[in-house]
Design an enzyme around this catalytic site. Structure first.
Site, PDB file in Angstrom:
ATOM      1  N   HIS A 166       7.284   3.068  11.005  1.00 18.88           N
ATOM      2  CA  HIS A 166       7.749   4.283  10.347  1.00 18.88           C
ATOM      3  C   HIS A 166       6.667   5.352  10.475  1.00 18.88           C
ATOM      4  O   HIS A 166       5.472   5.042  10.467  1.00 18.88           O
ATOM      5  CB  HIS A 166       8.020   3.957   8.876  1.00 18.88           C
ATOM      6  CG  HIS A 166       8.737   5.028   8.119  1.00 18.88           C
ATOM      7  ND1 HIS A 166       8.119   6.184   7.693  1.00 18.88           N
ATOM      8  CD2 HIS A 166      10.028   5.100   7.683  1.00 18.88           C
ATOM      9  CE1 HIS A 166       8.986   6.930   7.034  1.00 18.88           C
ATOM     10  NE2 HIS A 166      10.153   6.304   7.013  1.00 18.88           N
ATOM     11  N   LEU A 220       0.844  -1.196   0.000  1.00 22.64           N
ATOM     12  CA  LEU A 220       0.000   0.000   0.000  1.00 22.64           C
ATOM     13  C   LEU A 220       0.880   1.246   0.000  1.00 22.64           C
ATOM     14  O   LEU A 220       1.664   1.469   0.916  1.00 22.64           O
ATOM     15  CB  LEU A 220      -0.935   0.010   1.211  1.00 22.64           C
ATOM     16  CG  LEU A 220      -2.044   1.066   1.168  1.00 22.64           C
ATOM     17  CD1 LEU A 220      -3.269   0.585   1.946  1.00 22.64           C
ATOM     18  CD2 LEU A 220      -1.601   2.417   1.717  1.00 22.64           C
TER      19      LEU A 220
END
Length: 348
Positions: A233, A124
Site C-alpha cells: 500500500h 505500526l
C-alpha cells in the site's frame, strides 16, 4: 514524544486510532471489546504474567504536550501457537516435454504456515497529524519502528530466532484489493472487509477450512491481481523502507487476502539488535541539546516500565550518556541507571 507500554486508560484513544487505520489494517479493528482484551493481554505480557510464547507487547507513542496517542506498534512474541498463521508462499513448478523439447517454469502460490513460532512486529500506525511537516514530528515514524529492536535486544531471551512483518498490500482508489477480487472472493462467501474483520478478531480457522490445498497457478490470475503480489500500500512504503534498512527481506511469502509481502530476518542479524548497546546515565541541569535531526534512540532496561525516546546526544568514550532533566523525566530514569541506545545512522 515518547514510547511507553499501553495502559487500560488508553482504550478510548486506541479506539480512535483504530478508526483511522483504514482498510487492510487487520491487527487493529474498530471493536471496543477486542481492543480492551488486547490491552489486558499486553498489560499481562509486560508484567511477565503470561507464557513467553503467548505474549503481545503493545506500545503507544504519547504526545506529552497534549496527552494524545500519536500512534502505536506491537511485537507478537510468537505467532501461530494458538491460532493458525497462514501465508501464501510464492514458488515455481517446472513442466517439460521431451517429445516437444519444451520446458516451462510457472509461478505458483502454496498455502503455508511456515512462520509458526516466529516473532512478529506489527500494528505500526502513526496518525496523520503526527507525520512529518512539523519539525517536532519529523522522526515519529522512525521512533515507532526502531524502538522495537531495542526492546527485543534488551529482552532477547523472550523471543525466538526469527522475526517477520506483514505489510499491507495494494488497494485501488476505491479501496478495493484486486488480489482479493480475483482470488480470495472465490473461496470466501463474504467481502474483503468482513474477512479482514474476522482475521483481525483472531477468527482465522475458516482460512484453512475454505482455501484450496493445492497450488494456485498465478497465470490464472488477472494481470491486475498478479501485479499486487509482493507489492505494498502507498502508505506502507515508508515502514517497509525502514524494515529493509534493518535487514528484513522478502522471501516470497505474501498475505492471503491482499497479496502484500511478508518480510523477515533472524533477530540477531537485525541492525538495531546488533548495534544497540547499554550505557550508564548521568543527568545535568538545563535544556536538552537540540539537534537538527536526532539520531540517538534510547530505551530503558525495565520491561514493565519501558520507555523510549530520541536523545539530543550520544554516549561519551566511557559509555556514559548525559541527559537533561527533561530527557530523564521523559524516560523516567535517574543518575546511575542504564539505557539501551542506538545510533540510527550507524551503518550495519
Amino acid at each position: 514524544m515518547r514510547i511507553r507500554p499501553i495502559a487500560p486508560s488508553d482504550l478510548d484513544e486506541l479506539q480512535a486510532v483504530a478508526r483511522e487505520t483504514g482498510v487492510g489494517f487487520t491487527s487493529l479493528p474498530d471493536n471496543r471489546d477486542f481492543l480492551a482484551a488486547k490491552i489486558d493481554t499486553a498489560v499481562s505480557a509486560f508484567a511477565q504474567q503470561t507464557p513467553v510464547d503467548q505474549r503481545l507487547y503493545f506500545f503507544v507513542l504519547e504526545d506529552e504536550a497534549s496527552g494524545k496517542l500519536a500512534g502505536c506498534c506491537a511485537i507478537e512474541g510468537q505467532v501461530g501457537r494458538e491460532v493458525p498463521f497462514y501465508h501464501y508462499r510464492l514458488g515455481t513448478l517446472a513442466h517439460s516435454s521431451v517429445q516437444l523439447d519444451l520446458h516451462r517454469t510457472i509461478d505458483t502460490l502454496f498455502l503455508s504456515s511456515d512462520h509458526t513460532g516466529d516473532a512478529e512486529v506489527a500494528s505500526l500506525f502513526l496518525r496523520p497529524e503526527y507525520r512529518g511537516g512539523d519539525r517536532r514530528h519529523e522522526r515519529n515514524g522512525a521512533l515507532l519502528s526502531m524502538m522495537r529492536w531495542l526492546f527485543m535486544a534488551q529482552f532477547r531471551d523472550s523471543f525466538p530466532d526469527k522475526v517477520l512483518a506483514e505489510m499491507r498490500g495494494r488497494f485501488d482508489a476505491e479501496g478495493r484489493s484486486p488480489f482479493w477480487e480475483c482470488l480470495g472472493s472465490n473461496f470466501f462467501p463474504m467481502d474483503f472487509n468482513e474477512a479482514d474483520r474476522l482475521t483481525g478478531l483472531g477468527q482465522k480457522s475458516f482460512i484453512g477450512e475454505l482455501m484450496p490445498k493445492f497450488p494456485i497457478y498465478t497465470p490464472f490470475l488477472s494481470e491486475e491481481a498478479r501485479a499486487c503480489i509482493g507489492e505494498v500500500h502507498e502508505h506502507t512504503r515508508p515502514a517497509l523502507a525502514m524494515l529493509r534498512k534493518e535487514g528484513l527481506r522478502w522471501e516470497g511469502f505474501i498475505d492471503i487476502f491482499d497479496g502484500g509481502p511478508t518480510v523477515e530476518a533472524y533477530i540477531d542479524d537485525v541492525r538495531g539488535v546488533r548495534l544497540s548497546r547499554t550505557c550508564r546515565v548521568e543527568i545535568k541541569a538545563g535544556e536538552p541539546e537540540r539537534a537538527e535531526r536526532p539520531r540517538w534512540l534510547a530505551a530503558t532496561t525495565s520491561m514493565a516500565g519501558f520507555r523510549a525516546a530520541w536523545l539530543g546526544r550520544g554516549p561519551d568514550d566511557d559509555g556514559v550518556v548525559t541527559l537533561s532533566e527533561a530527557e530523564a523525566a521523559r524516560l523516567e530514569v535517574g543518575a546511575g541507571d542504564t539505557l539501551r541506545i542506538l545510533d540510527s545512522d550507524e551503518e550495519a
